[in-house]
Design a protein around this motif. Structure first.
Motif, short mmCIF file in Angstrom:
data_model
loop_
_atom_site.label_atom_id
_atom_site.label_comp_id
_atom_site.label_asym_id
_atom_site.label_seq_id
_atom_site.Cartn_x
_atom_site.Cartn_y
_atom_site.Cartn_z
N GLU A 61 0.83 -1.21 0.00
CA GLU A 61 0.00 0.00 0.00
C GLU A 61 0.86 1.26 0.00
N PHE A 62 1.99 1.20 0.72
CA PHE A 62 2.87 2.36 0.81
C PHE A 62 3.42 2.75 -0.56
N ARG A 63 3.83 1.76 -1.35
CA ARG A 63 4.46 2.06 -2.63
C ARG A 63 3.47 2.53 -3.68
N GLU A 64 2.18 2.49 -3.38
CA GLU A 64 1.20 3.04 -4.31
C GLU A 64 1.29 4.56 -4.36
N ASN A 65 1.82 5.16 -3.29
CA ASN A 65 2.02 6.61 -3.25
C ASN A 65 3.44 6.90 -3.71
N ARG A 66 3.59 7.34 -4.94
CA ARG A 66 4.92 7.55 -5.50
C ARG A 66 5.67 8.66 -4.78
N VAL A 67 4.95 9.67 -4.34
CA VAL A 67 5.60 10.77 -3.62
C VAL A 67 6.23 10.25 -2.32
N ALA A 68 5.49 9.41 -1.61
CA ALA A 68 6.01 8.85 -0.36
C ALA A 68 7.21 7.94 -0.62
N VAL A 69 7.17 7.17 -1.71
CA VAL A 69 8.29 6.29 -2.05
C VAL A 69 9.54 7.11 -2.36
N VAL A 70 9.36 8.19 -3.13
CA VAL A 70 10.49 9.08 -3.44
C VAL A 70 11.03 9.71 -2.16
N ALA A 71 10.11 10.14 -1.29
CA ALA A 71 10.54 10.74 -0.02
C ALA A 71 11.31 9.75 0.83
N LEU A 72 10.84 8.50 0.86
CA LEU A 72 11.56 7.47 1.61
C LEU A 72 12.94 7.23 1.02
N ALA A 73 13.04 7.22 -0.31
CA ALA A 73 14.33 7.04 -0.96
C ALA A 73 15.27 8.19 -0.63
N VAL A 74 14.74 9.41 -0.56
CA VAL A 74 15.55 10.58 -0.21
C VAL A 74 16.05 10.46 1.24
N VAL A 75 15.17 10.04 2.14
CA VAL A 75 15.57 9.88 3.54
C VAL A 75 16.67 8.84 3.66
N VAL A 76 16.50 7.71 2.97
CA VAL A 76 17.52 6.65 3.02
C VAL A 76 18.84 7.15 2.44
N LEU A 77 18.78 7.87 1.31
CA LEU A 77 19.99 8.40 0.68
C LEU A 77 20.72 9.36 1.63
N LEU A 78 19.97 10.28 2.25
CA LEU A 78 20.59 11.23 3.16
C LEU A 78 21.18 10.54 4.38
N MET A 79 20.51 9.50 4.86
CA MET A 79 21.05 8.75 6.00
C MET A 79 22.33 8.02 5.62
N LEU A 80 22.38 7.47 4.40
CA LEU A 80 23.60 6.81 3.94
C LEU A 80 24.75 7.80 3.77
N LEU A 81 24.44 8.98 3.22
CA LEU A 81 25.46 10.02 3.09
C LEU A 81 25.99 10.45 4.45
N ALA A 82 25.08 10.56 5.42
CA ALA A 82 25.50 10.93 6.78
C ALA A 82 26.32 9.83 7.42
N LEU A 83 25.89 8.58 7.22
CA LEU A 83 26.58 7.44 7.84
C LEU A 83 27.99 7.27 7.29
N PHE A 84 28.13 7.46 5.98
CA PHE A 84 29.44 7.28 5.34
C PHE A 84 30.08 8.61 4.98
N ALA A 85 29.79 9.63 5.77
CA ALA A 85 30.33 10.97 5.50
C ALA A 85 31.85 10.98 5.43
N ALA A 86 32.48 10.17 6.27
CA ALA A 86 33.94 10.15 6.30
C ALA A 86 34.53 9.60 5.00
N PHE A 87 33.75 8.82 4.26
CA PHE A 87 34.26 8.20 3.04
C PHE A 87 33.88 8.98 1.77
N VAL A 88 32.77 9.72 1.82
CA VAL A 88 32.31 10.43 0.63
C VAL A 88 32.66 11.91 0.66
#
Length: 293
Positions: free
Chosen positions: A14-41
């Motif tokens: 049901e969640f993935r039916e909302n494309r805006v929410a899916v994109v927002a979730l992808a953005v949150v995950v991307l930002l969290m990964l950038l923060a987590l691996f900040a020392a490497f990127v």
């Protein structure tokens, strides 16, 4: 692919039916990964003051610094690479937001369920304290507590928890109070099952959905509140470039054309908060179908 026959699978379907929410979730995950691996990127460690040069300070985007690499987003007044500082600032913001959210969730849920389950004077004492806390703006409470405790991550998290736990307590109390009077709770209490098990097996699971919704909202609020305190100079020390502090550092230079110092950290902060809120809105709608458009 999640099995749609499981609760989690149905939720994701049901969640993935909302494309805006899916994109927002992808953005949150991307930002969290950038923060987590900040020392490497990150091209530069903004905490290493020995490698910073004031000759590189307040340089525009695309400037090639003394370190030999291009500062894609320019530099701040301390000569830090702004892109690197944003990555590390995201790490600080997410760390503090998650830590404050988890502690507030634990404390508020415990107090709310305790008040609903025990009742009597305990309920009155807890809920009057919660109502008193909710009568004050969160930013005002946080300002007072940070001013008393001083700067530092632990102090800042403590201030955010004190300012936000009441939202979880009120939510948990309302959900637990509604469940407390139902027949299945009375039947469980009539058995040899201990009160602790009744709370853990019956009350708490039924309070979880609304608490998840509040948690997503309050994590975004924690990040925003931390940025506000850091902008005012009451957040983290100057050696830790949080997003709010980066915005504050560039604010005096806005009128002189050096917009990038405040602009790019502000954009990163807005994207993070908006993305979390969009995910939270979708979760809220799924847990409460009456709110769906």
């Amino acid at each position: 692919m999640k099995n749609a026959s499981t609760p989690l699978g149905r939720f994701w379907a049901e969640f993935r039916e909302n494309r805006v929410a899916v994109v927002a979730l992808a953005v949150v995950v991307l930002l969290m990964l950038l923060a987590l691996f900040a020392a490497f990127v990150s091209p530069q460690n903004p905490y290493d003051m020995a490698n910073l040069s004031l000759m590189d300070s307040r340089r525009p985007p695309g400037f090639v610094g003394s370190g030999g690499y291009t500062h894609l987003l320019g530099t701040d007044p301390q000569g830090r690479d702004l892109l690197s500082a944003i990555f590390y600032g995201l790490r600080i913001s997410i760390q503090i937001g998650l830590a404050a959210g988890i502690v507030s969730l634990s404390l508020g849920t415990t107090l709310g369920i305790l008040a609903a389950y025990v009742g009597g004077r305990v309920e009155t004492l807890i809920m009057r304290a919660v109502d008193l806390q909710l009568s004050f703006p969160a930013i005002l409470l946080a300002l007072v507590i940070v001013a008393l405790l001083g700067q530092g991550k632990a102090q800042l998290i403590g201030a955010l928890v004190a300012a936000q736990y009441a939202y979880f307590a009120r939510t948990a109390y309302g959900a637990a109070k509604a469940e407390r009077g139902k027949d299945y709770i009375e039947a469980a209490l009539a058995t040899p099952m201990s009160g602790r098990l009744v709370v853990l097996r019956h009350l708490l699971p039924n309070c979880t959905p609304p608490l998840i919704v509040v948690a997503t909202v309050q994590i975004a609020n924690s990040i925003s509140l931390e940025a506000t305190l850091s902008f005012l100079g009451l957040g983290l020390p100057v050696t830790e470039p949080s997003l709010g502090m980066l915005i504050s550092n560039g604010f005096p230079y806005m009128m002189s054309g050096r917009y990038w110092i405040s602009f790019y950290p502000g954009v990163a902060l807005i994207i993070l908060i908006v993305a979390i809120n969009l995910v939270g809105d979708q979760i809220r709608d799924q847990f409460n179908p009456r709110l769906r458009k």
